[in-house]
Design an enzyme around this catalytic site. Structure first.
Site, PDB file in Angstrom:
ATOM      1  N   LYS A 177       0.833  -1.198   0.000  1.00  0.00           N
ATOM      2  CA  LYS A 177       0.000   0.000   0.000  1.00  0.00           C
ATOM      3  C   LYS A 177       0.871   1.253   0.000  1.00  0.00           C
ATOM      4  O   LYS A 177       1.838   1.341   0.754  1.00  0.00           O
ATOM      5  CB  LYS A 177      -0.924  -0.011   1.224  1.00  0.00           C
ATOM      6  CG  LYS A 177      -1.865  -1.209   1.262  1.00  0.00           C
ATOM      7  CD  LYS A 177      -2.731  -1.215   2.495  1.00  0.00           C
ATOM      8  CE  LYS A 177      -1.925  -1.343   3.766  1.00  0.00           C
ATOM      9  NZ  LYS A 177      -2.772  -1.554   4.967  1.00  0.00           N
ATOM     10  N   THR A 210      -8.263   9.596   8.287  1.00  0.00           N
ATOM     11  CA  THR A 210      -7.920   8.316   7.643  1.00  0.00           C
ATOM     12  C   THR A 210      -7.798   7.187   8.655  1.00  0.00           C
ATOM     13  O   THR A 210      -7.242   6.131   8.344  1.00  0.00           O
ATOM     14  CB  THR A 210      -6.594   8.450   6.879  1.00  0.00           C
ATOM     15  OG1 THR A 210      -5.573   8.900   7.784  1.00  0.00           O
ATOM     16  CG2 THR A 210      -6.728   9.428   5.724  1.00  0.00           C
ATOM     17  N   GLY A 212      -8.295   3.969  10.481  1.00  0.00           N
ATOM     18  CA  GLY A 212      -8.920   2.706  10.106  1.00  0.00           C
ATOM     19  C   GLY A 212      -8.835   2.366   8.641  1.00  0.00           C
ATOM     20  O   GLY A 212      -9.439   1.383   8.201  1.00  0.00           O
ATOM     21  N   THR A 213      -8.070   3.124   7.867  1.00  0.00           N
ATOM     22  CA  THR A 213      -7.997   2.883   6.421  1.00  0.00           C
ATOM     23  C   THR A 213      -7.476   1.483   6.100  1.00  0.00           C
ATOM     24  O   THR A 213      -8.047   0.757   5.279  1.00  0.00           O
ATOM     25  CB  THR A 213      -7.091   3.927   5.747  1.00  0.00           C
ATOM     26  OG1 THR A 213      -7.582   5.231   6.049  1.00  0.00           O
ATOM     27  CG2 THR A 213      -7.075   3.740   4.246  1.00  0.00           C
ATOM     28  N   GLY A 214      -6.375   1.092   6.747  1.00  0.00           N
ATOM     29  CA  GLY A 214      -5.795  -0.222   6.466  1.00  0.00           C
ATOM     30  C   GLY A 214      -6.707  -1.353   6.879  1.00  0.00           C
ATOM     31  O   GLY A 214      -6.849  -2.350   6.148  1.00  0.00           O
ATOM     32  N   CYS A 215      -7.333  -1.224   8.047  1.00  0.00           N
ATOM     33  CA  CYS A 215      -8.286  -2.242   8.500  1.00  0.00           C
ATOM     34  C   CYS A 215      -9.442  -2.369   7.519  1.00  0.00           C
ATOM     35  O   CYS A 215      -9.865  -3.477   7.158  1.00  0.00           O
ATOM     36  CB  CYS A 215      -8.838  -1.863   9.877  1.00  0.00           C
ATOM     37  SG  CYS A 215      -7.609  -1.655  11.170  1.00  0.00           S
TER      38      CYS A 215
END
Length: 269
Positions: A177, A210, A212-215
């Protein structure tokens, strides 16, 4: 038709923006029933992580037995695993209870606030036990560097090279990412064992909300896999979903720090 069911094996975010809470919101928004195995409790809000309470490994194993012993789970997402013993428990449980289940691993190491979420010993266990066992790993640039013991990639070709080295460590597929990179685009790279490389680029959005974006991205991929989508399509659809969730984040007014993305942007604003 059987209801698609995804399970999240991750930590709880008391502020509701990341972790188990973000995963369950994502599953629901994408039409997938969500189950959960809680690996840690955090006292957390948009400003940071104030405390972490690790769930005992025996209770994590009991949760896995309960979920897989009753529900016809069709995909799993793994998030925060802060201790080596927890990683061993999850790896053993998946191997015994769901050996053919599609699994997405988000190697959560640092929260959006900058707070550390994993011990140094656990990183080695994650690399050794879970990396070869899951179908996709979704590290950001700092996480990819930590898993490899290298410097953070500062160019796209360097990020792709690190993705290939992660494949060499046993990962079946890698999504590197690019949210932490510079530039007008946010670029992710999907690398598959068959040599396939896909570049997924979107315009970088000017927002600080942003959390919690990865979760959310990894949960959205798991939701796609739970529905039977092939990996490249599940990743592409998840990228579209999370981009829209970030774009709508500023319509929410939650907390005083890094606010959450808007998981239900398609339903209400």
């Amino acid at each position: 038709m059987r209801t698609p069911i995804a399970v999240t094996i991750a930590g709880s975010d008391s502020g509701g923006g990341a972790g188990i809470q973000a995963d369950l919101k994502t599953f629901s928004a994408l039409g997938v029933y969500g189950a959960s195995v809680v690996t840690a409790l955090t006292a957390q809000n948009t400003r940071g992580v104030q405390a972490i309470h690790d769930v005992p490994s025996t209770f994590i194993a009991a949760q896995m037995e309960s979920v897989f012993g009753d529900l016809a789970v069709t995909a799993a997402k793994i998030g925060m695993l802060s201790q080596a013993s927890v990683i061993e428990t999850v790896a053993d449980g998946l191997a015994r209870l769901a050996p053919s289940l599609p699994v997405v691993l988000d190697p959560v190491m640092v929260a959006t606030s900058g707070d550390r979420l994993i011990s140094d010993a656990a990183i080695d266990t994650l690399r050794r036990r879970l990396l070869p066992q899951v179908d996709l790993i979704t590290p950001n640039l700092p996480e990819a560097a930590a898993l490899l013991g290298e410097a953070i990639a500062d160019r796209e070709n360097a990020a792709v090279a690190q993705g290939r080295r992660l494949l060499g460590l046993g990962a079946r597929a890698v999504l590197i990412k690019g949210g932490h990179a510079e530039g007008s685009e946010s670029v992710d790279h999907l690398l598959m064992r068959d040599g396939t490389l896909r570049r997924l680029a979107t315009t970088r959005l000017p927002t600080a909300n942003t959390h919690g974006t990865g979760c959310t991205l990894s949960a959205a991929i798991a939701a796609g896999l739970a529905k039977g989508l092939p990996m490249p399509e599940a990743v592409a659809r998840a990228k579209t979903y999370v981009t829209a969730a970030i774009a709508a984040a500023d319509t929410l007014q939650v907390g005083h720090g890094h606010g959450p993305v808007h998981h239900f942007h398609a339903l209400w604003c």
